[in-house]
Design a protein around this motif. Sequence first.
Motif, PDB file in Angstrom:
ATOM      1  N   UNK A  17      25.942  45.693  11.566  1.00  0.00           N
ATOM      2  CA  UNK A  17      26.181  45.624  10.130  1.00  0.00           C
ATOM      3  C   UNK A  17      26.832  44.292   9.802  1.00  0.00           C
ATOM      4  N   UNK A  18      26.604  43.840   8.584  1.00  0.00           N
ATOM      5  CA  UNK A  18      27.227  42.606   8.142  1.00  0.00           C
ATOM      6  C   UNK A  18      27.364  42.610   6.636  1.00  0.00           C
ATOM      7  N   UNK A  25      32.098  32.869   1.071  1.00  0.00           N
ATOM      8  CA  UNK A  25      32.740  31.922   1.989  1.00  0.00           C
ATOM      9  C   UNK A  25      32.933  32.518   3.376  1.00  0.00           C
ATOM     10  N   UNK A  26      32.889  33.854   3.466  1.00  0.00           N
ATOM     11  CA  UNK A  26      33.054  34.550   4.741  1.00  0.00           C
ATOM     12  C   UNK A  26      31.886  35.501   4.970  1.00  0.00           C
ATOM     13  N   UNK A  27      31.568  35.683   6.235  1.00  0.00           N
ATOM     14  CA  UNK A  27      30.621  36.709   6.658  1.00  0.00           C
ATOM     15  C   UNK A  27      31.356  37.616   7.631  1.00  0.00           C
ATOM     16  N   UNK A  28      31.263  38.927   7.410  1.00  0.00           N
ATOM     17  CA  UNK A  28      31.846  39.897   8.342  1.00  0.00           C
ATOM     18  C   UNK A  28      30.709  40.515   9.145  1.00  0.00           C
ATOM     19  N   UNK A  56      32.021  52.238  18.333  1.00  0.00           N
ATOM     20  CA  UNK A  56      31.213  51.257  17.635  1.00  0.00           C
ATOM     21  C   UNK A  56      31.507  51.218  16.133  1.00  0.00           C
ATOM     22  N   UNK A  57      31.504  50.022  15.556  1.00  0.00           N
ATOM     23  CA  UNK A  57      31.620  49.865  14.108  1.00  0.00           C
ATOM     24  C   UNK A  57      30.214  49.881  13.541  1.00  0.00           C
ATOM     25  N   UNK A  58      29.968  50.806  12.624  1.00  0.00           N
ATOM     26  CA  UNK A  58      28.614  50.987  12.106  1.00  0.00           C
ATOM     27  C   UNK A  58      28.473  50.633  10.628  1.00  0.00           C
ATOM     28  N   UNK A  59      29.599  50.367   9.951  1.00  0.00           N
ATOM     29  CA  UNK A  59      29.541  50.001   8.542  1.00  0.00           C
ATOM     30  C   UNK A  59      30.764  49.166   8.199  1.00  0.00           C
TER      31      UNK A  59
END
Length: 188
Positions: A17-18, A25-28, A56-59
């Motif tokens: 996910x991103x 200015x930022x991308x997570x 796991x991080x899914x969102x």
Amino acid sequence: TGKCFYTFRGHSAEIVCLSFNPQSTLLATGSMDTTAKLWDLEKGEEVTTLNGHSAEIIALSFNTTGDRIITGSFDHTVAVWDVGTGREQNLSIKMPTNNNATDKYELMNEPKEAIDARLCVQLWDAVTGTHLATLAAHSKEVLDVCFDYAGQRVATASADGSARVYNAGTKQCIAKLEGHEDEISKVS
């Protein structure tokens, strides 16, 4: 032009996910390695790693001002992070693990019967951690959810081939979007 500006490397497993912050200015990025990372889009560098989930991080998603980010994980928790410091806020939202949302939450206009938690959307106050509402209208798993930019509406996407739009204030469904033959996996 199709030119690649940066390739961000740093996760040890797949990125699933991103999200861009509102200022772009930022991308997570959220990963199967249990971390999220914030990346500076101007410099092409990692800003910080968000550590705290045990699965796991899914969102993930930024808030409307871009000073907080929320992450959801297979560890059944949601965490709120300060973007400036990269620190987890003193708030952890733990979801029921038995897939029965009625044990802990009162469902709006629903009989007291077992409802699979995967069919529901839980709304929480991101400052206090207080549970606000359960939105239960889909017949199959909810696959994605988002707020509009004003924070007035909540949209859900489901494996049942429909999307729903809710009034964020009243928590009432204001639109049912049906007609897809297969699942709707994303809304934004």
